[in-house]
Design a protein around this motif. Structure first.
Motif, PDB file in Angstrom:
ATOM      1  N   THR A  36       0.974  -1.111  -0.007  1.00 43.64           N
ATOM      2  CA  THR A  36      -0.083   0.164  -0.066  1.00 43.64           C
ATOM      3  C   THR A  36       0.990   1.331  -0.034  1.00 43.64           C
ATOM      4  N   ASN A  37       2.404   1.071   0.151  1.00 38.70           N
ATOM      5  CA  ASN A  37       3.075   2.464   0.336  1.00 38.70           C
ATOM      6  C   ASN A  37       2.693   3.150   1.349  1.00 38.70           C
ATOM      7  N   SER A  38       2.385   2.622   2.444  1.00 41.64           N
ATOM      8  CA  SER A  38       1.720   3.404   3.634  1.00 41.64           C
ATOM      9  C   SER A  38       2.774   3.408   4.738  1.00 41.64           C
ATOM     10  N   VAL A  39       3.433   4.548   4.864  1.00 38.13           N
ATOM     11  CA  VAL A  39       4.392   4.658   6.254  1.00 38.13           C
ATOM     12  C   VAL A  39       3.881   4.539   7.464  1.00 38.13           C
ATOM     13  N   PHE A  98      12.262   4.929  15.772  1.00 38.90           N
ATOM     14  CA  PHE A  98      12.433   4.850  14.281  1.00 38.90           C
ATOM     15  C   PHE A  98      11.343   5.182  13.653  1.00 38.90           C
ATOM     16  N   ILE A  99      10.099   5.200  13.893  1.00 39.30           N
ATOM     17  CA  ILE A  99       8.964   5.426  13.288  1.00 39.30           C
ATOM     18  C   ILE A  99       8.996   7.190  12.904  1.00 39.30           C
ATOM     19  N   VAL A 100       9.309   7.973  14.061  1.00 43.29           N
ATOM     20  CA  VAL A 100       9.410   9.476  13.860  1.00 43.29           C
ATOM     21  C   VAL A 100      10.265   9.951  12.828  1.00 43.29           C
ATOM     22  N   VAL A 101      11.602   9.096  12.882  1.00 40.13           N
ATOM     23  CA  VAL A 101      12.589   9.358  11.760  1.00 40.13           C
ATOM     24  C   VAL A 101      12.274   9.074  10.557  1.00 40.13           C
ATOM     25  N   GLU A 102      11.494   8.078  10.332  1.00 41.42           N
ATOM     26  CA  GLU A 102      11.041   7.590   9.013  1.00 41.42           C
ATOM     27  C   GLU A 102       9.934   8.606   8.474  1.00 41.42           C
ATOM     28  N   ALA A 103       9.296   9.053   9.473  1.00 40.63           N
ATOM     29  CA  ALA A 103       7.914   9.907   8.939  1.00 40.63           C
ATOM     30  C   ALA A 103       8.219  11.176   8.614  1.00 40.63           C
ATOM     31  N   ILE A 104       9.291  11.693   9.270  1.00 40.13           N
ATOM     32  CA  ILE A 104       9.558  13.121   8.878  1.00 40.13           C
ATOM     33  C   ILE A 104       9.965  13.450   7.698  1.00 40.13           C
ATOM     34  N   PRO A 105      10.566  12.698   6.818  1.00 44.05           N
ATOM     35  CA  PRO A 105      10.778  12.972   5.472  1.00 44.05           C
ATOM     36  C   PRO A 105       9.308  13.090   4.479  1.00 44.05           C
ATOM     37  N   VAL A 173      -5.175  14.289   0.623  1.00 41.65           N
ATOM     38  CA  VAL A 173      -4.458  14.736   1.787  1.00 41.65           C
ATOM     39  C   VAL A 173      -3.469  13.769   2.053  1.00 41.65           C
ATOM     40  N   PRO A 174      -2.364  13.305   1.378  1.00 41.39           N
ATOM     41  CA  PRO A 174      -1.697  12.226   1.650  1.00 41.39           C
ATOM     42  C   PRO A 174      -0.816  12.589   3.178  1.00 41.39           C
ATOM     43  N   ILE A 175      -0.574  13.740   3.308  1.00 36.74           N
ATOM     44  CA  ILE A 175       0.289  14.051   4.533  1.00 36.74           C
ATOM     45  C   ILE A 175      -0.251  13.485   5.840  1.00 36.74           C
ATOM     46  N   ILE A 176      -1.667  13.327   5.866  1.00 31.46           N
ATOM     47  CA  ILE A 176      -2.186  12.609   6.914  1.00 31.46           C
ATOM     48  C   ILE A 176      -1.396  11.364   7.338  1.00 31.46           C
ATOM     49  N   ASP A 177      -0.987  10.592   6.300  1.00 36.86           N
ATOM     50  CA  ASP A 177      -0.035   9.360   6.733  1.00 36.86           C
ATOM     51  C   ASP A 177       0.863   9.621   7.671  1.00 36.86           C
ATOM     52  N   PRO A 178       1.903  10.284   7.206  1.00 33.31           N
ATOM     53  CA  PRO A 178       3.090  10.526   8.271  1.00 33.31           C
ATOM     54  C   PRO A 178       2.657  11.271   9.360  1.00 33.31           C
ATOM     55  N   VAL A 179       1.746  12.269   9.313  1.00 36.20           N
ATOM     56  CA  VAL A 179       1.232  12.791  10.716  1.00 36.20           C
ATOM     57  C   VAL A 179       0.655  11.811  11.776  1.00 36.20           C
ATOM     58  N   LEU A 180       0.119  10.709  11.157  1.00 34.13           N
ATOM     59  CA  LEU A 180      -0.455   9.631  12.124  1.00 34.13           C
ATOM     60  C   LEU A 180       0.326   8.814  12.607  1.00 34.13           C
ATOM     61  N   ILE A 182       3.652   9.779  13.591  1.00 30.52           N
ATOM     62  CA  ILE A 182       4.206  10.667  14.275  1.00 30.52           C
ATOM     63  C   ILE A 182       3.337  10.792  15.648  1.00 30.52           C
ATOM     64  N   LEU A 183       2.011  10.979  15.531  1.00 28.26           N
ATOM     65  CA  LEU A 183       0.991  11.154  16.693  1.00 28.26           C
ATOM     66  C   LEU A 183       0.993   9.685  17.313  1.00 28.26           C
ATOM     67  N   ILE A 184       1.088   8.638  16.744  1.00 31.48           N
ATOM     68  CA  ILE A 184       0.932   7.224  17.269  1.00 31.48           C
ATOM     69  C   ILE A 184       2.214   7.208  18.059  1.00 31.48           C
ATOM     70  N   ALA A 185       3.379   7.421  17.511  1.00 32.77           N
ATOM     71  CA  ALA A 185       4.771   7.379  18.065  1.00 32.77           C
ATOM     72  C   ALA A 185       4.792   7.955  19.611  1.00 32.77           C
ATOM     73  N   LEU A 186       4.473   9.247  19.451  1.00 35.11           N
ATOM     74  CA  LEU A 186       4.408  10.128  20.523  1.00 35.11           C
ATOM     75  C   LEU A 186       3.588   9.693  21.649  1.00 35.11           C
ATOM     76  N   TYR A 187       2.081   9.231  21.333  1.00 35.39           N
ATOM     77  CA  TYR A 187       1.301   8.735  22.247  1.00 35.39           C
ATOM     78  C   TYR A 187       1.867   7.408  22.960  1.00 35.39           C
ATOM     79  N   ILE A 188       2.682   6.549  22.078  1.00 34.92           N
ATOM     80  CA  ILE A 188       3.200   5.290  22.605  1.00 34.92           C
ATOM     81  C   ILE A 188       4.177   5.673  23.679  1.00 34.92           C
TER      82      ILE A 188
END
Length: 292
Positions: A36-39, A98-105, A173-180, A182-188
Motif C-alpha cells: 500500500t506504500n503507507s508509512v 525509528f517511526i518518527v525518523v522515517e515519517a519526518i521526510p 491529503v496524503p500528509i495525513i499518513d506521516p502525521v498519523l 508521528i502522533l502514534i509514536a508520541l502517544y506510545i
C-alpha cells in the motif's frame, strides 16, 4: 500457593495467545504496508513486530516467574516479570524513535498510499489487537499491564489509521499518513514512560501505590494486646505480590500462645489490605529498637 500458581499460569496463557496473534498479524502488516506504500501501516507493522518480540520475552518471563524460591532467589522469581516489562518498554521506545525518523521526510514530501488496502489492514488491526487486548484486560502483574497498555495503544493507533485512510480515500491529503505515524509514536512514548516509572518504583523497592502505610498502622493497632507499631517497610515483587516487615510493641507478660494469636490476627488483617507476605518482630516497651 495454589491460587498464586493458577494466577501466573493464567497470565502466561494470556500472553501466549497475544504473542501469536501479534506475530501473525505483524507479518501480514509488513507485506500490506509495502504493497500500500503507507508509512503509517509500516510504522504499525514495525510496532507490532516489536510488540511480538516483547510479548515473547514477557511470555518467557511469565513462565520463569512461576518458579518458587531457592538459594539463589529466596523470594522466588516474581520480579523477573518486571524485567520483562522493562524490555518491553525499551523495544517500544526504540521502535517509536525509528517511526518518527522515517515519517519526518514524508511530511516534507507526502506520498499518496493505497487507501483501500490501508482500510482493510486497519480493520484487521483493530480486530486482532482487540482480541489480544481482551485476553489481557484483567491482568494484575506489572508485566501484563505493560503488555495490555501496548495492545491498547495498538488499537487506538489502528482506529486512527482507519479514520485517516478513509479521509485520504475521499480527499487528496496524503500528509495525513506521516502525521498519523508521528502522533502514534508520541502517544506510545508517553505511555511507555508511565510504565517505566512504575517498573523502576518496584525495582527501587518503593512503597506500592495501592498501599497506605497509615492504614496498615491503624489496622495493626486494632489487634488486641498490640501497644504500638514502628519500623514498617513495604515493597512489591511484581506490582501485585506485596511484602511487609514490621515491629510490634507488646507487653513482656504475654505468653507464647498470646504472641502467636497476635501474629495470626495481624497477618489475617494485612492480607485483606493486599499484603501477601509479612514478617513480624515483637518488642517490649522497655526494649531499645534496632531498625532494620
Amino acid at each position: 500457593m495454589a491460587h498464586s500458581h493458577h494466577h501466573h499460569s493464567h497470565s502466561e496463557g494470556n500472553i501466549k495467545v497475544a504473542f501469536f496473534l501479534n506475530l501473525g498479524f505483524a507479518i501480514i502488516e509488513i507485506i500490506g504496508g509495502l504493497l500500500t506504500n503507507s508509512v503509517a501501516i509500516l510504522s504499525d507493522a514495525l510496532h507490532d513486530l516489536g510488540d511480538s518480540l516483547s510479548l515473547g520475552v514477557s511470555w518467557y518471563f511469565a513462565r520463569i516467574s512461576q518458579k518458587g524460591s531457592n538459594r539463589d532467589f529466596s523470594y522466588g522469581y516474581k520480579r523477573f516479570s518486571v524485567l520483562g516489562a522493562l524490555i518491553n518498554s525499551i523495544v517500544l521506545i526504540t521502535g517509536s524513535i525509528f517511526i518518527v525518523v522515517e515519517a519526518i521526510p514524508r511530511l516534507l514530501n507526502p506520498i499518496h498510499p493505497d487507501t483501500s488496502g490501508m482500510i482493510l489492514l486497519a480493520i484487521g488491526g483493530v480486530i486482532v489487537n482487540g482480541a489480544a487486548a481482551f485476553k489481557l484486560s484483567h491482568g494484575k502483574t506489572i508485566n501484563e499491564k505493560a503488555v495490555y497498555t501496548h495492545l491498547l495503544e495498538d488499537i487506538l493507533g489502528w482506529i486512527a489509521v482507519l479514520i485517516g485512510s478513509i479521509v485520504m480515500h475521499f480527499w487528496d491529503v496524503p500528509i495525513i499518513d506521516p502525521v498519523l505515524s508521528i502522533l502514534i509514536a508520541l502517544y506510545i512514548l508517553f505511555n511507555v514512560f508511565k510504565n517505566l516509572k512504575e517498573s523502576f518504583r518496584i525495582i527501587l523497592q518503593g512503597t506500592p501505590i495501592d498501599i497506605k502505610i497509615d492504614e496498615i498502622h491503624k489496622t495493626i493497632l486494632g489487634v488486641p494486646n498490640v501497644i504500638d507499631v514502628h519500623d514498617c517497610h513495604i515493597w512489591s515483587m511484581d506490582g501485585e505480590y506485596h511484602i511487609l516487615s514490621i515491629h510490634l510493641i507488646v507487653s513482656s507478660k504475654l505468653s507464647l500462645a498470646e504472641l502467636r494469636q497476635i501474629k495470626v490476627e495481624s497477618k489475617s488483617r494485612l492480607i485483606s489490605l493486599g499484603i501477601n507476605h509479612t514478617t513480624i518482630e515483637f518488642e517490649t516497651p522497655e526494649e531499645k529498637c534496632e531498625p532494620c
